[in-house]
Design an enzyme around this catalytic site. Structure first.
Site, PDB file in Angstrom:
ATOM      1  N   ASP A  24       0.792  -1.146   0.000  1.00 11.01           N
ATOM      2  CA  ASP A  24      -0.005   0.244  -0.194  1.00 11.01           C
ATOM      3  C   ASP A  24       0.644   1.219  -0.056  1.00 11.01           C
ATOM      4  O   ASP A  24       1.696   1.515   0.988  1.00 11.01           O
ATOM      5  CB  ASP A  24      -1.043   0.049   1.092  1.00 11.01           C
ATOM      6  CG  ASP A  24      -1.873   1.348   1.303  1.00 11.01           C
ATOM      7  OD1 ASP A  24      -2.933   1.176   0.680  1.00 11.01           O
ATOM      8  OD2 ASP A  24      -1.476   2.175   1.919  1.00 11.01           O
ATOM      9  N   TYR A  73       2.836  10.184  -0.298  1.00 11.92           N
ATOM     10  CA  TYR A  73       4.137   9.261   0.233  1.00 11.92           C
ATOM     11  C   TYR A  73       5.156   9.668   0.075  1.00 11.92           C
ATOM     12  O   TYR A  73       6.321   9.654   0.461  1.00 11.92           O
ATOM     13  CB  TYR A  73       3.802   7.800   0.551  1.00 11.92           C
ATOM     14  CG  TYR A  73       2.376   7.524   1.251  1.00 11.92           C
ATOM     15  CD1 TYR A  73       1.505   8.265   1.993  1.00 11.92           C
ATOM     16  CD2 TYR A  73       2.146   6.128   1.218  1.00 11.92           C
ATOM     17  CE1 TYR A  73       0.336   7.911   2.563  1.00 11.92           C
ATOM     18  CE2 TYR A  73       1.005   5.773   1.796  1.00 11.92           C
ATOM     19  CZ  TYR A  73       0.068   6.416   2.509  1.00 11.92           C
ATOM     20  OH  TYR A  73      -1.006   6.187   3.025  1.00 11.92           O
ATOM     21  N   LYS A  75      -2.618   5.912  -4.319  1.00 11.86           N
ATOM     22  CA  LYS A  75      -3.778   6.938  -4.090  1.00 11.86           C
ATOM     23  C   LYS A  75      -3.599   8.227  -4.655  1.00 11.86           C
ATOM     24  O   LYS A  75      -2.598   8.700  -4.878  1.00 11.86           O
ATOM     25  CB  LYS A  75      -3.852   7.067  -2.552  1.00 11.86           C
ATOM     26  CG  LYS A  75      -4.088   5.856  -1.737  1.00 11.86           C
ATOM     27  CD  LYS A  75      -4.124   6.044  -0.193  1.00 11.86           C
ATOM     28  CE  LYS A  75      -3.916   4.992   0.550  1.00 11.86           C
ATOM     29  NZ  LYS A  75      -2.525   4.257   0.654  1.00 11.86           N
ATOM     30  N   HIS A  80      -7.493   9.766  -2.012  1.00 15.53           N
ATOM     31  CA  HIS A  80      -6.869   9.741  -0.559  1.00 15.53           C
ATOM     32  C   HIS A  80      -8.067  10.263   0.346  1.00 15.53           C
ATOM     33  O   HIS A  80      -7.981   9.827   1.610  1.00 15.53           O
ATOM     34  CB  HIS A  80      -5.521  10.273  -0.748  1.00 15.53           C
ATOM     35  CG  HIS A  80      -4.505   9.942   0.670  1.00 15.53           C
ATOM     36  ND1 HIS A  80      -3.444   9.888   0.084  1.00 15.53           N
ATOM     37  CD2 HIS A  80      -4.951   9.475   1.580  1.00 15.53           C
ATOM     38  CE1 HIS A  80      -2.773   9.437   1.125  1.00 15.53           C
ATOM     39  NE2 HIS A  80      -3.838   9.241   1.939  1.00 15.53           N
TER      40      HIS A  80
END
Length: 346
Positions: free
Chosen positions: A78, A83, A108, A141
């Protein structure tokens, strides 16, 4: 058969029985330490490993962490655009030697690319960084848009986030087109309230395959969980250890969820830790859990959280709900998240 032969056979049976008996504790120990490799089915029919590997935070450590995770047995990674770990995930996958078709990859869409015209290019950028032709699941997200553009956190002169004008329903419709083109096998959302989910389902064509949200034994949201089950939407639990992450200010002045006496006591029964029990509880309820770590020993330990709890133990954990939510960026994002959900503060 002679009496001597009979006696010899009886003695041999006794030896074998004794040997098997002496091995029983070892077998029991192996059973307790083995993983179940549980798989759930999305509403698309696709299998999703029930225990995934999260890659939020510790950006520079993710290449090695993903490589380790895949080598020890994880098959679900994931990540997310925000990120900044998609290239590291790609490198970790390559180093692991595990074939792409054996790995479930989730990423996402970030808030600064909610404008419908920006959605597909955003996914294309993620695919490029991940080094793949498709992802297995693409999530929105947050329902909240930022000003559209390259700046992931566009801010005004006062340092406040500049909100965007895109409607999450229109954003999702653009994601539907990505699925139709095969760039993602499934689509879904993250961090939506129930009213936002109800509107999304009503006004779009493809029912979300999954909803990733904060959920753990101290924030169980039974009603919301049932709503998803009734709609055929799979829940993915992020922060399955609750306030274990030091980034959550609201969880600092209390004990850790993974040290909850009920979890610890149940863990003794199976030779497991409180953290592993928390993971098994989520899986027992038919959900996917997403622990994260950069430490090899903890990566391995978390994988051991995929084991079967007795129903009586699941019920005991169901009884420790505190309705404690640790992640709520409403103020910073200028959006009232979780307005109709348990754990909302203020």
């Amino acid at each position: 058969m002679s009496s001597k032969a009979i006696n010899s056979a009886v003695n041999r049976v006794g030896q074998v029985t004794q040997q098997l008996s002496s091995q029983a504790p070892i077998k029991q120990q192996l059973r307790m330490s083995s993983t179940a490799n549980t798989v759930h089915r999305l509403n698309t029919g696709a299998p999703m490993p029930a225990l995934g590997f999260g890659t939020w935070q510790d950006k520079d450590a993710q290449e090695g962490a993903v490589e380790t995770a895949l080598k020890v047995g994880y098959r679900h990674i994931d990540t997310a655009r925000i990120y900044g770990t998609e290239p590291m995930v790609a490198a970790g996958i390559k180093k692991s030697g595990v074939p792409r078709d054996q790995i479930f990859i989730t990423t996402k869409l970030w808030n600064n690319q909610h404008d419908p015209k920006s959605v597909e290019p955003a996914l294309d950028a993620s695919l490029k960084d991940l080094g793949v032709d498709y992802v297995d699941l693409y999530l929105m997200h947050w329902p909240s848009p930022f000003q559209d553009g390259d700046n992931k956190f566009p801010k005004d002169n006062d340092g406040a986030v500049i909100p965007g004008s895109a409607d999450y329903v229109d954003t999702y419709k653009a994601m539907e087109e990505c699925q139709k083109k095969g760039k993602t096998k499934a689509i879904g959302v993250s961090n939506f309230s129930q009213s936002e989910m109800e509107r999304l389902v009503k006004e779009t064509s493809i029912v979300p395959a999954a909803h990733q949200l904060e959920m753990h034994p101290w924030l169980q949201q039974h009603g919301f969980d049932k709503w998803h089950s009734d709609k055929g939407i799979h829940i993915m639990q992020y922060s399955p250890f609750g306030n274990q992450n030091p980034i959550y200010d609201g969880g600092k002045d209390m004990g850790k969820l993974i040290e909850d006496p009920t979890l610890v006591e149940i863990g003794k029964k199976y030779g497991k830790s409180g953290a592993q029990v928390a993971l098994a509880w989520g899986i027992a309820h038919g959900r996917t859990v997403l622990p994260k770590s950069k430490t090899e020993s903890r990566i391995k330990d978390n994988l051991e959280g995929d084991f079967k709890l007795d129903s009586e133990d699941v019920e005991k954990i169901d009884g420790i709900d505190k309705k404690l939510r640790f992640n709520d960026p409403s103020k910073n994002f200028k959006w009232n998240f979780y307005a109709d959900l348990e754990g909302k503060q203020g």
